[in-house]
Scaffold this motif. Structure first.
Motif, PDB file in Angstrom:
ATOM      1  N   LEU A 172      47.637  85.284  50.171  1.00 51.92           N
ATOM      2  CA  LEU A 172      48.122  84.137  50.985  1.00 51.92           C
ATOM      3  C   LEU A 172      46.986  83.602  51.680  1.00 51.92           C
ATOM      4  O   LEU A 172      47.032  82.325  52.041  1.00 51.92           O
ATOM      5  N   GLY A 173      46.086  84.232  52.468  1.00 53.61           N
ATOM      6  CA  GLY A 173      45.061  83.395  53.140  1.00 53.61           C
ATOM      7  C   GLY A 173      44.264  82.508  52.465  1.00 53.61           C
ATOM      8  O   GLY A 173      43.952  81.305  52.691  1.00 53.61           O
ATOM      9  N   TYR A 174      43.968  82.745  50.903  1.00 54.47           N
ATOM     10  CA  TYR A 174      43.512  81.999  50.172  1.00 54.47           C
ATOM     11  C   TYR A 174      44.150  80.720  49.607  1.00 54.47           C
ATOM     12  O   TYR A 174      43.705  79.683  49.832  1.00 54.47           O
ATOM     13  N   VAL A 175      45.538  80.975  49.705  1.00 52.93           N
ATOM     14  CA  VAL A 175      46.261  79.613  49.556  1.00 52.93           C
ATOM     15  C   VAL A 175      46.394  78.892  50.565  1.00 52.93           C
ATOM     16  O   VAL A 175      46.407  77.318  50.485  1.00 52.93           O
ATOM     17  N   ILE A 176      46.593  79.359  51.769  1.00 52.65           N
ATOM     18  CA  ILE A 176      46.483  78.537  52.912  1.00 52.65           C
ATOM     19  C   ILE A 176      45.029  77.945  52.983  1.00 52.65           C
ATOM     20  O   ILE A 176      45.024  76.738  53.262  1.00 52.65           O
ATOM     21  N   TYR A 177      44.017  78.598  52.948  1.00 46.73           N
ATOM     22  CA  TYR A 177      42.775  77.825  52.854  1.00 46.73           C
ATOM     23  C   TYR A 177      42.518  76.670  51.765  1.00 46.73           C
ATOM     24  O   TYR A 177      42.159  75.667  52.296  1.00 46.73           O
ATOM     25  N   ASP A 178      43.132  76.980  50.470  1.00 52.16           N
ATOM     26  CA  ASP A 178      42.929  75.804  49.502  1.00 52.16           C
ATOM     27  C   ASP A 178      43.758  74.748  50.027  1.00 52.16           C
ATOM     28  O   ASP A 178      43.609  73.472  49.717  1.00 52.16           O
ATOM     29  N   CYS A 179      44.825  74.729  50.466  1.00 51.15           N
ATOM     30  CA  CYS A 179      46.138  73.677  51.139  1.00 51.15           C
ATOM     31  C   CYS A 179      45.374  73.027  52.017  1.00 51.15           C
ATOM     32  O   CYS A 179      45.488  71.753  52.159  1.00 51.15           O
ATOM     33  N   THR A 180      44.905  73.911  53.022  1.00 47.40           N
ATOM     34  CA  THR A 180      44.390  73.436  54.454  1.00 47.40           C
ATOM     35  C   THR A 180      42.994  72.496  53.997  1.00 47.40           C
ATOM     36  O   THR A 180      43.004  71.282  54.359  1.00 47.40           O
ATOM     37  N   HIS A 181      42.334  73.060  52.836  1.00 48.93           N
ATOM     38  CA  HIS A 181      41.107  72.309  52.589  1.00 48.93           C
ATOM     39  C   HIS A 181      41.251  70.770  52.060  1.00 48.93           C
ATOM     40  O   HIS A 181      40.824  69.788  52.180  1.00 48.93           O
ATOM     41  N   TYR A 182      42.144  70.858  50.878  1.00 53.12           N
ATOM     42  CA  TYR A 182      43.101  69.577  50.558  1.00 53.12           C
ATOM     43  C   TYR A 182      43.463  68.604  51.501  1.00 53.12           C
ATOM     44  O   TYR A 182      42.902  67.348  51.588  1.00 53.12           O
ATOM     45  N   TYR A 183      44.228  69.132  52.555  1.00 51.39           N
ATOM     46  CA  TYR A 183      44.865  68.210  53.833  1.00 51.39           C
ATOM     47  C   TYR A 183      43.516  67.677  54.499  1.00 51.39           C
ATOM     48  O   TYR A 183      43.754  66.843  54.997  1.00 51.39           O
ATOM     49  N   LEU A 184      42.678  68.529  54.690  1.00 51.29           N
ATOM     50  CA  LEU A 184      41.740  67.924  55.493  1.00 51.29           C
ATOM     51  C   LEU A 184      40.943  66.891  54.845  1.00 51.29           C
ATOM     52  O   LEU A 184      40.258  65.935  55.750  1.00 51.29           O
TER      53      LEU A 184
END
Length: 236
Positions: A172-184
């Motif tokens: 879940l942390g990884y999913v949050i990370y990847d989605c956050t990265h795209y959003y940033l």
């Protein structure tokens, strides 16, 4: 006789070119080209397709997997509140892993042909073309392979009944990370927290590329002393 410097042809597939840069690769890859149009990596259409991933594939594929592992711990006797705490612990572990990988693997210095080539595929391409929207998240096939050693690592310091939920929390942390990265990179935040996080990450790309390795937060940069300076002197 001085060897002629290699020049990358941006109109041709890049992956098997960048290795020829040798020691010049480090400087070249950290001179970003800001364009939403991503470069071609391979001559082969099949190989090229493996390097491109839409951001929404990440939650679509991995959230059901996370639910499966979390429910597995519930079925093994843990209460929902216990599992929730374990999942939060998994997310926390991921934040440290995120920082460690970004700092020590993604920013490893290379100069050999295959070292440059592998680094470009892993992370260098993102610094060279930071706005390439189809190469901002990790391809699911590669993630699936890496989950095997991650599962084995989690098993080393957890019990059989907590391992699934802890593993699910890390994922879940990884999913949050990847989605956050795209959003940033592509989002337009309106609130202060995401605005500051976007500014923090863009600073890593365009001003101080050897600091600010946190993506979802600056926590571990603060702990390990890799916060970027508040002001950076302009180059003359």
């Amino acid at each position: 006789m001085v060897a002629q410097e290699f020049t990358v042809d941006l109109d041709k597939p890049l992956v098997f070119q960048v290795g020829h840069l040798g020691e010049a690769y480090e400087e070249w890859v950290h001179q970003p080209i800001v364009s939403r149009e991503g470069p071609r990596f391979f001559e082969s259409d099949f190989m090229e397709s493996l390097t491109r991933t839409v951001w929404w594939a990440i939650p679509s594929i991995w959230l059901p997997v996370i639910c499966y592992f979390v429910l597995k711990s519930v079925r093994m006797g843990h209460t929902l509140s216990e599992v929730a705490l374990i999942v939060v612990g998994g997310v926390f572990i991921w934040t440290l892993l995120e920082y460690t990988l970004h700092r020590f693997l993604f920013h490893i210095k290379t100069k050999s042909y295959w070292g440059n080539t592998m680094h470009y595929l892993l992370h260098g391409c993102h610094h060279k073309h930071p706005m390439d929207g189809l190469r901002l998240v990790f391809p699911p096939a590669a993630t699936a392979i890496l989950l095997v050693p991650f599962w084995n690592m989690v098993k080393l310091f957890s019990t059989p009944s907590t391992t699934p939920a802890l593993f699910g929390g890390g994922l879940l942390g990884y999913v949050i990370y990847d989605c956050t990265h795209y959003y940033l990179h592509h989002g337009q935040p309106a609130n202060d927290v995401p605005k500051n996080l976007k500014k923090y990450h863009m600073n890593h790309h365009f001003r101080v590329q050897d600091k600010g390795f946190g993506i979802t937060s600056s926590l571990w940069d603060r702990v390990f002393g890799t916060l970027p300076p508040s002001k950076v002197a302009k180059k003359i």
